[in-house]
Design a protein around this motif. Structure first.
Motif, PDB file in Angstrom:
ATOM      1  N   MET A 121      58.204 -94.319  49.249  1.00 49.43           N
ATOM      2  CA  MET A 121      57.498 -93.137  48.221  1.00 49.43           C
ATOM      3  C   MET A 121      56.751 -93.442  47.253  1.00 49.43           C
ATOM      4  N   GLU A 122      57.469 -94.569  46.620  1.00 50.93           N
ATOM      5  CA  GLU A 122      57.306 -94.947  45.214  1.00 50.93           C
ATOM      6  C   GLU A 122      55.623 -95.425  45.750  1.00 50.93           C
TER       7      GLU A 122
ATOM      8  N   LEU B 213      53.793 -94.593  47.485  1.00 47.61           N
ATOM      9  CA  LEU B 213      52.535 -93.072  48.151  1.00 47.61           C
ATOM     10  C   LEU B 213      52.420 -92.219  46.744  1.00 47.61           C
ATOM     11  N   GLY B 214      53.418 -92.590  45.970  1.00 42.78           N
ATOM     12  CA  GLY B 214      53.403 -91.080  45.045  1.00 42.78           C
ATOM     13  C   GLY B 214      52.344 -92.274  43.505  1.00 42.78           C
ATOM     14  N   LEU B 215      52.499 -93.279  43.677  1.00 44.48           N
ATOM     15  CA  LEU B 215      51.474 -94.107  42.456  1.00 44.48           C
ATOM     16  C   LEU B 215      50.356 -93.954  43.180  1.00 44.48           C
ATOM     17  N   TYR B 216      49.975 -94.697  44.788  1.00 42.38           N
ATOM     18  CA  TYR B 216      48.905 -94.269  45.229  1.00 42.38           C
ATOM     19  C   TYR B 216      48.247 -92.297  44.825  1.00 42.38           C
ATOM     20  N   HIS B 217      48.721 -91.682  44.741  1.00 42.02           N
ATOM     21  CA  HIS B 217      48.501 -90.818  44.394  1.00 42.02           C
ATOM     22  C   HIS B 217      47.177 -90.402  43.460  1.00 42.02           C
ATOM     23  N   TYR B 218      48.662 -91.016  42.406  1.00 43.97           N
ATOM     24  CA  TYR B 218      48.250 -90.958  40.997  1.00 43.97           C
ATOM     25  C   TYR B 218      46.925 -92.017  40.896  1.00 43.97           C
ATOM     26  N   TRP B 219      46.712 -93.189  41.214  1.00 45.99           N
ATOM     27  CA  TRP B 219      45.176 -93.876  41.746  1.00 45.99           C
ATOM     28  C   TRP B 219      43.641 -93.567  42.157  1.00 45.99           C
ATOM     29  N   VAL B 220      44.573 -92.683  43.639  1.00 47.35           N
ATOM     30  CA  VAL B 220      43.590 -91.649  43.818  1.00 47.35           C
ATOM     31  C   VAL B 220      43.446 -90.713  42.606  1.00 47.35           C
TER      32      VAL B 220
ATOM     33  N   THR C  73      50.251 -82.839  43.291  1.00 45.57           N
ATOM     34  CA  THR C  73      50.926 -84.061  43.136  1.00 45.57           C
ATOM     35  C   THR C  73      52.544 -83.689  42.471  1.00 45.57           C
ATOM     36  N   MET C  74      52.254 -83.650  41.113  1.00 47.54           N
ATOM     37  CA  MET C  74      53.794 -83.524  40.136  1.00 47.54           C
ATOM     38  C   MET C  74      54.425 -82.229  40.332  1.00 47.54           C
TER      39      MET C  74
ATOM     40  N   LYS D 283      55.583 -81.584  43.989  1.00 46.64           N
ATOM     41  CA  LYS D 283      56.097 -82.000  44.969  1.00 46.64           C
ATOM     42  C   LYS D 283      57.266 -82.529  44.944  1.00 46.64           C
ATOM     43  N   VAL D 284      58.373 -82.324  46.015  1.00 46.81           N
ATOM     44  CA  VAL D 284      60.166 -82.691  45.486  1.00 46.81           C
ATOM     45  C   VAL D 284      60.014 -83.235  47.017  1.00 46.81           C
ATOM     46  N   ALA D 285      60.518 -84.084  46.972  1.00 46.48           N
ATOM     47  CA  ALA D 285      60.447 -85.273  48.051  1.00 46.48           C
ATOM     48  C   ALA D 285      62.037 -84.447  49.319  1.00 46.48           C
TER      49      ALA D 285
END
Lengths: 118, 339
Positions: A1-2, A4-11, A49-50, A52-54
């Motif tokens: 999950m962590e 994936l979140g970072l990947y969203h921000y990188w994209v 993205t921000m 989103k709640v898990a």
């Protein structure tokens, strides 16, 4: 999950800069506008993205479902309206490009500057 | 599984964006940006933003592609210059530096999906709790959009209206004659293209049959999205785009002139202003009934019923304005002669 979140921000970062690259380095005005719309889409992605709640779901309340976790509705509202405003302003930009083509006979920044210098 | 799908979509988006910037053919770039929008919409859906996904699919992949293509027919499709190598190196340097800085910054961001982050602590829980009691419609996004943040939305509607007016003004100017006279051959080619364009796809059987079948259903879906926005994903913004798309399809099939005979430009201009006026009028009526501007609770004896009435009416206003503006913009581009 962590990750994936970072990947969203990188994209987000990469898309933002791909759009920005088109804006600063391309000479064609339509290409610049397409770049701007990629830039805009990247910002939309960051907001959503921000919000989103898990383990959450879309913020639509269902009768009989207790203790449901909802994602944040506020960024969604902001971005929903921003998309519509975005297309309106983009159309205005395209209108200006069309008028430039009619007056200068070109939509290349380089040609336009040359004609202006004459 | 969702994670793999999310990563897959994001990666595809980056690839598509790179292809858009790389291609020199503007037609390809526009079609790719339609694909980009569709991928973005799918990604929004994965991130629980159903309303936003619907909007992005209808507007980003649909209307925006049509408008870009309309502009391309007027401006030409080829990108003439490659950027010079010095320019490219400098731009790449700037872009790479900023990317690295933003990526460095992301390590300090709160974890993805963490319910304890500041974003989730502020007004969002209040919106979700209060919607159930005070407004009593299932879709929290619509409640926030139309009621809690009604001022914002009114402002957005006026921005859309202003953009529409701007386009009408821009295209009301007749271009000054170009110095370079066109060769005869060129103008001949253009005039035949024009006749074909004015007729739409009337002589093509398959688009005709398929399009005619689709249009009523698209309109029906648009109305469903408009009036079911309180209960599911949807609302005025999405519905406006979908209805506009149906009529644009009609214009493509039957030609500009016929579409303008179905809904003339003065009706569209009326819709642009009328929707915004309807929205503001709801606010004024609220004030007359001793409430605040856009305080729908005073519209009926029961505050919750008042909220329902207010939201339905202002959503209709939003839908009318968005349809009017998008169609006016489309007709402005499509009806413009090539100079």
């Amino acid at each position: 999950m962590e990750l994936l979140g970072l990947y969203h921000y990188w994209v987000f970062a990469v898309l933002l800069m791909i759009g920005f690259y088109a804006v600063i380095s391309k000479s064609n005005l339509i290409k610049k506008l397409i770049g701007l719309s990629i830039f805009q889409a990247a910002v939309f992605l960051l907001y959503i993205t921000m919000g989103k709640v898990a383990g959450g779901t879309a913020p639509i309340i269902q009768a009989g479902v207790e203790n449901a976790v909802f994602s944040n509705p506020l960024p969604q509202v902001l971005i929903l309206t921003a998309i519509v405003v975005g297309i309106s302003t983009m159309a205005l930009g395209l209108g200006i490009v069309v008028r430039i083509k009619e007056e200068y006979g070109s939509i290349e920044e380089r040609d336009i500057q040359e004609i202006d210098r004459r | 599984m969702t994670i793999i799908f999310g990563v897959f979509l994001l990666t595809l988006m980056v690839i598509t964006a790179l292809a858009i910037v790389h291609t020199q053919h503007l037609f390809v770039a526009v079609i790719l940006s339609g694909i980009f929008s569709l991928l973005m919409a799918a990604n929004f859906f994965l991130l629980d933003a159903a309303d936003v996904a619907l909007t992005e699919a209808a507007i980003g992949a649909g209307i925006s592609t049509v408008l870009f293509l309309g502009a391309l027919t007027l401006t030409g499709e080829a990108e003439r210059y490659r950027s010079s190598s010095v320019n490219r190196v400098v731009a790449l340097g700037v872009v790479a530096a900023i990317t690295l800085m933003v990526i460095y910054a992301t390590f300090d961001k709160p974890a993805f999906g963490d319910p304890q982050t500041p974003v989730q602590q502020h007004v969002a829980p209040w919106y979700i709790d209060t919607t159930a009691n005070d407004i009593d419609i299932p879709n929290v996004v619509t409640a926030v959009l139309a009621s809690f943040r009604g001022y914002d939305t009114l402002g957005e509607v006026f921005v859309v209206l202003t953009a529409g007016i701007g386009i009408l003004f821009l295209f009301s100017a007749t271009p000054t004659r170009r110095k370079k006279p066109q060769t005869e051959q060129e103008s001949e080619v253009e005039s035949t293209a024009e006749i074909k364009f004015g007729e739409g796809l009337r002589h093509f059987l398959i688009p005709q049959v398929v399009g005619r079948l689709l249009i009523p259903f698209i309109l029906l879906f648009g109305l469903y999205v408009q009036f079911h926005g309180d209960y599911g994903p949807g609302g005025g913004f999405q519905a406006g785009a979908i209805i506009a798309a149906a009529i644009i399809l009609y214009a493509l099939l039957e030609g500009e002139a016929r579409a303008l005979r179905v809904i003339p430009q003065w009706v569209l201009t009326g819709m642009m202003a009328g929707g915004a006026i309807l929205y503001s009028a709801v606010g004024v009526v609220c004030m007359m009934l001793d409430g605040n501007f856009l305080e729908y609770s005073v519209l009926a004896a029961d505050p919750i019923t008042g909220q329902h009435i207010g939201i339905i009416v202002i959503e209709a206003g939003v839908g009318i304005t968005v349809t009017g503006v998008l169609l006016s913009i489309f007709h402005a581009f499509a009806g413009r002669r090539r100079f």
